[in-house]
Design a protein around this motif. Structure first.
Motif, PDB file in Angstrom:
ATOM      1  N   ALA A   3      11.843  12.155  21.557  1.00 56.78           N
ATOM      2  CA  ALA A   3      13.151  12.431  20.960  1.00 56.78           C
ATOM      3  C   ALA A   3      13.992  11.160  20.870  1.00 56.78           C
ATOM      4  O   ALA A   3      14.655  10.905  19.853  1.00 56.78           O
ATOM      5  N   LEU A   4      13.969  10.350  21.909  1.00 58.08           N
ATOM      6  CA  LEU A   4      14.748   9.106  21.903  1.00 58.08           C
ATOM      7  C   LEU A   4      14.182   8.108  20.901  1.00 58.08           C
ATOM      8  O   LEU A   4      14.925   7.320  20.313  1.00 58.08           O
ATOM      9  N   GLN A   5      12.880   8.139  20.682  1.00 56.62           N
ATOM     10  CA  GLN A   5      12.278   7.257  19.679  1.00 56.62           C
ATOM     11  C   GLN A   5      12.703   7.657  18.270  1.00 56.62           C
ATOM     12  O   GLN A   5      12.888   6.807  17.403  1.00 56.62           O
TER      13      GLN A   5
ATOM     14  N   ASP B 254      27.279  14.630  21.879  1.00 53.95           N
ATOM     15  CA  ASP B 254      26.076  15.432  22.104  1.00 53.95           C
ATOM     16  C   ASP B 254      25.148  15.395  20.899  1.00 53.95           C
ATOM     17  O   ASP B 254      25.591  15.288  19.755  1.00 53.95           O
ATOM     18  N   ALA B 255      23.853  15.503  21.170  1.00 52.07           N
ATOM     19  CA  ALA B 255      22.838  15.648  20.130  1.00 52.07           C
ATOM     20  C   ALA B 255      21.691  16.453  20.729  1.00 52.07           C
ATOM     21  O   ALA B 255      21.637  16.675  21.950  1.00 52.07           O
ATOM     22  N   SER B 256      20.811  16.928  19.894  1.00 50.03           N
ATOM     23  CA  SER B 256      19.631  17.640  20.382  1.00 50.03           C
ATOM     24  C   SER B 256      18.471  17.358  19.447  1.00 50.03           C
ATOM     25  O   SER B 256      18.643  17.224  18.236  1.00 50.03           O
ATOM     26  N   MET B 257      17.291  17.275  20.024  1.00 46.96           N
ATOM     27  CA  MET B 257      16.081  17.005  19.255  1.00 46.96           C
ATOM     28  C   MET B 257      14.877  17.379  20.105  1.00 46.96           C
ATOM     29  O   MET B 257      14.843  17.062  21.305  1.00 46.96           O
ATOM     30  N   LEU B 258      13.918  18.072  19.497  1.00 45.88           N
ATOM     31  CA  LEU B 258      12.687  18.477  20.190  1.00 45.88           C
ATOM     32  C   LEU B 258      12.987  19.223  21.485  1.00 45.88           C
ATOM     33  O   LEU B 258      12.363  18.990  22.522  1.00 45.88           O
ATOM     34  N   ASN B 259      13.984  20.116  21.434  1.00 39.53           N
ATOM     35  CA  ASN B 259      14.400  20.921  22.582  1.00 39.53           C
ATOM     36  C   ASN B 259      14.922  20.077  23.745  1.00 39.53           C
ATOM     37  O   ASN B 259      14.891  20.521  24.903  1.00 39.53           O
TER      38      ASN B 259
ATOM     39  N   VAL C 186      21.050   9.296  26.962  1.00 40.37           N
ATOM     40  CA  VAL C 186      20.357   9.943  28.074  1.00 40.37           C
ATOM     41  C   VAL C 186      19.812  11.263  27.551  1.00 40.37           C
ATOM     42  O   VAL C 186      20.531  12.015  26.884  1.00 40.37           O
ATOM     43  N   ALA C 187      18.534  11.563  27.818  1.00 41.80           N
ATOM     44  CA  ALA C 187      17.907  12.777  27.281  1.00 41.80           C
ATOM     45  C   ALA C 187      17.146  13.513  28.364  1.00 41.80           C
ATOM     46  O   ALA C 187      16.544  12.905  29.252  1.00 41.80           O
ATOM     47  N   GLY C 188      17.171  14.849  28.281  1.00 43.81           N
ATOM     48  CA  GLY C 188      16.424  15.688  29.205  1.00 43.81           C
ATOM     49  C   GLY C 188      16.510  17.142  28.773  1.00 43.81           C
ATOM     50  O   GLY C 188      17.259  17.483  27.855  1.00 43.81           O
ATOM     51  N   THR C 189      15.761  18.007  29.435  1.00 38.50           N
ATOM     52  CA  THR C 189      15.806  19.425  29.077  1.00 38.50           C
ATOM     53  C   THR C 189      17.169  20.026  29.377  1.00 38.50           C
ATOM     54  O   THR C 189      17.599  20.983  28.723  1.00 38.50           O
ATOM     55  N   ALA C 190      17.870  19.470  30.370  1.00 42.43           N
ATOM     56  CA  ALA C 190      19.223  19.919  30.694  1.00 42.43           C
ATOM     57  C   ALA C 190      19.994  18.737  31.280  1.00 42.43           C
ATOM     58  O   ALA C 190      19.500  18.060  32.187  1.00 42.43           O
TER      59      ALA C 190
END
Length: 518
Positions: free
Chosen positions: A191-193, A202-207, A227-231
């Motif tokens: 997702a970060l790539q 906020d953003a969201s990608m690939l859950n 910073v990215a994670g499931t939650a």
């Protein structure tokens, strides 16, 4: 007061380097207090459930030789109200890991040399005053990041620390949203790539949940931190904010180093362009020290943004340098008053024009008004100046002839290439005065369009219908204008030589006008 989980303790109380040995599924368990191993049995007294048990593995056997960490973990996990988890200092065996997994009890291993009393104090602070400990850990994170920056860890080192303190995937991006560096795994990494941030939030990608922070001033950010994670929670956002502040210092340091290198490299190019080097061998050696191979042919590539100030040119120069570095092309750059000059080596590039076209496409993403012009390849340093002058002429004349929607190349100028070489010679001025100057003067005095009419006539190969259509005038008006051109210039379009002379003079008119524009 917010409830505190084992995950919170791991990120906001335990020392850097603490790892999860087992029981990661239970990191969401609530922590009510901290319990430390006693020096006599029972190992832990008056447990009410929810405590985080802190112990040294070596101290377990001093209580009872039959005890081990695995036995203790099973007992703590099977209590009517089990503890929240175990924090251990010392060697953890496979049996210990198995016991923790079976009990779904988080087992955290402290780094060697940790002071258990300090661990107890940190956990107590977090449970009793979450907000104060939260703020304290945020400040500690910023301090650690700045220390790593000063130690020369660079972006990768800072992102390593961010990933460790959040347990999430992190990435740093250039101002145009291009990924510079990342630390992550799984879907978050992908997702970060794929992310190209353009603003904070906020953003969201690939859950995956993603939080983006600006790095540097809001008006002219030097990049983005994600910073990215499931939650994600409040600590992840706090860490991102602190991390962005530290990265701003790191990027400012990078820019200062880059600016110094740019000045050094720019001065080197300027010295070559000012005249043939007195000591060619020394110039070649200096170029080699800067990473250039100056014995191969080079061509001038001029990159310009209209009305660009110093800061915009600095960003443009950095983007060009990054793109060339990504392609493994060592090319001298020099920032000029209103443009950036790149002396592109052509020996290692079979299609240098194609490379410049690709560079233009890349720059258009961030600079929609960018213009690129190129001179012809030259073999020696002494000829660099000529290639630059050709690129300058291509910038002015090519813009007039072809418009801004392509790379403007001196080699595409046709007969203008000859006229450019002659534009400051008396012969060209004399020829112009004898053929077209009277017509130009008449247009200027009367506000007429005779030169425009003549240009359209030549562009349509003398076809009267096509010419009148292009000019949006009646055929009789066109015939009248052509007669006026003959009377004023004294040149007859029906005479082949005079027809050619007017055609050539019209192109000389464009070239001579660039003396003022250049």
């Amino acid at each position: 007061m917010p409830s505190v989980t084992v995950r919170d303790v791991l990120r906001l109380a335990l020392p850097l380097g603490t790892t999860i040995s087992a029981g990661s599924a239970g990191l969401g368990r609530q922590v009510t207090w901290v319990a430390t191993l006693r020096s006599t049995l029972p190992a832990f007294a008056e447990l009410r459930g929810g405590e985080l048990a802190v112990l040294a593995v070596d101290a377990i056997r001093t209580l009872d030789t039959r005890l081990s960490l695995a036995v203790l973990v099973r007992r703590l996990g099977q209590a009517p109200i089990p503890v929240a988890g175990v924090v251990a200092l010392g060697t953890i065996t496979n049996d210990d890991v198995t016991a923790a997994e079976e009990a779904r009890l988080p087992l955290l291993q402290l780094p060697e040399g940790t002071d258990l009393r300090e661990v107890e104090r940190e956990i107590t602070r977090l449970v009793s005053d979450y907000e104060a400990q939260f703020e304290r850990r945020g400040a500690q994170l910023y301090d650690l990041l700045t220390q790593r920056s000063l130690a020369g860890a660079g972006l990768p080192g800072l992102l390593d620390l961010m990933a460790e303190r959040t347990g999430q995937s992190v990435a740093c991006y250039a101002p145009n949203g291009e990924l510079r560096a990342q630390r992550g795994r799984g879907s978050a990494r992908v997702a970060l790539q794929a992310l190209r941030p353009t603003a904070a939030g906020d953003a969201s990608m690939l859950n995956q949940q993603i939080w983006v922070e600006l790095i540097g001033p809001r008006d002219f950010p030097t990049g983005y931190l994600a910073v990215a994670g499931t939650a994600l929670d409040t600590w992840d956002r706090e860490a991102a904010q602190r991390g962005a502040a530290a990265l701003a210092l790191e990027l400012a340091k990078e820019q200062a180093v880059q600016a110094a290198e740019d000045r050094l490299r720019g001065d080197f190019v300027s010295n070559i362009l000012s005249g043939p080097p007195g000591d060619l061998a020394a110039a070649l050696q200096r170029g080699q020290e800067l990473g250039y191979t100056l014995t191969v042919p080079h061509m001038a590539v001029l990159v310009k943004i209209d009305d660009a100030g110093p800061s915009a040119l600095a960003r443009l120069s950095g983007t060009i340098q990054n793109e060339l570095t990504r392609r493994g092309i060592p090319a001298p750059l020099s920032r000029r008053e209103s443009s950036v000059l790149c002396m592109l080596p052509t020996a290692t590039n079979a299609r240098p024009r194609e490379l410049v076209e690709q560079l233009r496409e890349r720059l258009l993403i961030d600079y929609p008004q960018v213009l690129l012009a190129v001179g012809t390849p030259v073999a020696t340093l002494a000829e660099w100046r000529r290639s630059l002058e050709e690129a300058e002429q291509a910038m002015v004349l090519g813009r007039q002839l072809f418009g801004p929607g392509r790379v403007l190349a001196f080699s595409d100028l046709g007969v203008y290439r000859l006229l450019v070489r002659l534009r400051e010679t008396p012969e060209l001025w004399t020829f112009y005065r004898e053929t077209l100057s009277r017509l130009a003067d008449y247009d200027q005095r009367q506000g007429a369009d005779l030169i425009k009419t003549l240009d359209a006539y030549f562009n349509h190969l003398g076809n009267l219908r096509a010419t009148s259509g292009a000019l949006h005038v009646h055929r009789n008006t066109l015939l009248y204008r052509l007669e006026r051109i003959k009377d004023i210039s004294g040149m007859d379009l029906d005479n082949a030589e005079e027809h050619f002379a007017l055609w050539l003079a019209l192109r000389a008119h464009r070239v001579l006008s660039t003396i003022e524009e250049g």
